[in-house]
Write an enzyme that holds these catalytic residues in place. Sequence first.
Site, mmCIF file in Angstrom:
data_model
loop_
_atom_site.group_PDB
_atom_site.id
_atom_site.type_symbol
_atom_site.label_atom_id
_atom_site.label_comp_id
_atom_site.label_asym_id
_atom_site.label_seq_id
_atom_site.Cartn_x
_atom_site.Cartn_y
_atom_site.Cartn_z
ATOM 1 C CB SER A 102 5.625 5.876 -3.164
ATOM 2 O OG SER A 102 6.157 6.090 -1.890
ATOM 3 C CG ASP A 246 9.770 6.712 -0.302
ATOM 4 O OD1 ASP A 246 10.380 7.781 -0.095
ATOM 5 O OD2 ASP A 246 8.532 6.640 -0.301
ATOM 6 C CG ASP A 248 7.416 9.589 -3.259
ATOM 7 O OD1 ASP A 248 7.900 8.822 -2.398
ATOM 8 O OD2 ASP A 248 6.252 10.012 -3.203
#
Length: 450
Positions: A102, A246, A248
Amino acid sequence: MGRLFGTDGVRGRANADLTPELALSVARAAASVLADRDGTQRPVAVVGRDPRASGEMLEAAVVAGLSSAGAEVLRVGVLPTPAVAFLTAQTGADLGVMISASHNPMPDNGIKLFSRGGHKLPDAVEAAIERRITGHLSASDAPDHRPTGADVGRVRDLPDAGSRYVEHVLSSLRRPLAGVRVVVDCAHGAASVCAPEVYRRAGAQVHVIGGDPDGWNINDGIGSTHLGPLRDAVAATGADIGIAHDGDADRCLAVTATGELVDGDQILAICALDLHERGELVGDTVVATVMSNLGFHHTMRDAGITVATTAVGDRYVLEALRSRGLSLGGEQSGHLVFLDWATTGDGLLTGLALLARMSATGSSLAELASVVQKLPQVLVNVSVSDRIAVAEDEDVARAVNAAEEELGDTGRVLLRPSGTEQLVRVMVEAPTQEQADEVAHRLAEVVAAV
């Protein structure tokens, strides 16, 4: 071995904490627990990743683990986390695996798991997977019962995976955007492969930063945790809005034309009011976590919208949405869930919703965000020897009660023990920054003394 699963899957430094061996074990165990069919049909798993370099290594391990468990693997390559969740549901797969850390820096990586339908796992299922990994295996999972010959799983790529997801996201848009000028920060992450196309096809004028992943530069001074470059690009291009994803792309934050941050609370309020006005906010209720600013709660109350509150983590927001049959929820961090369109937080859906609201109303992002008058919020992390003892301490309880009486309905106090460390997080909201600071540090001293 300590608990593997944190608030969002398994995460750690790639090839140190999160090794290929562990990734293989997680994949095998997940296939065993989640693929509970009657044996007449081979289980199916969707596997995706973000572009960080270690994802290539971990993808190979995950695919090996799944196929060794007899699963058919649909490899979708670099795509956002919500795309993997969507494809898990669309293909009827038994599980989905996303390899990503992430917003974490490049040396880290992680494994996020989805069950059938593209849903994140409840605690009980994660515990079952951990038991398989740590050796509490049933006889049927012993090595001599692994599939062999024609029963070993096969692996194939899903070449149209990205286009399927793009079309799905665009289908959420009611009408083309009226040329809104947007800077999109893709964090050199998974958003790079589809976010620019989504926003352009929706009708926006798009300038992209952070759209050149090389495996090492993901989240490196850019993206939703580093908004400076986005602010600079918005100012340089004269854009109406900046959108930050971000690594992902399951979250979305924004900045106004003048560079002011619009966080998840404000974005959630904008989207909730939009759905409410159109009669599409189910139950006139929105789901938020305990960290949502009191100003958000006041805005919702004044609009006649109920706020259902959950623990921190988008999985808990999702659980509340599903159990209560609601349609919208989110977190201050920018994870928003539109349950009519997604089974997890989706930064691209969120970005489109913001742009659509701007286009439909003719309002600037600053005007839309001004509906939430945020209270100053202070968060202090206090190291303790026993976080459970703090929760049961009478002196702490008295101090909290006194602070709540002092603030009344103009502020809020929250003490939240960490789920993984000997820390207690003290959060205070108050009418002024000075009062919030004073109350938070006063409480922190009492907590530290336990």
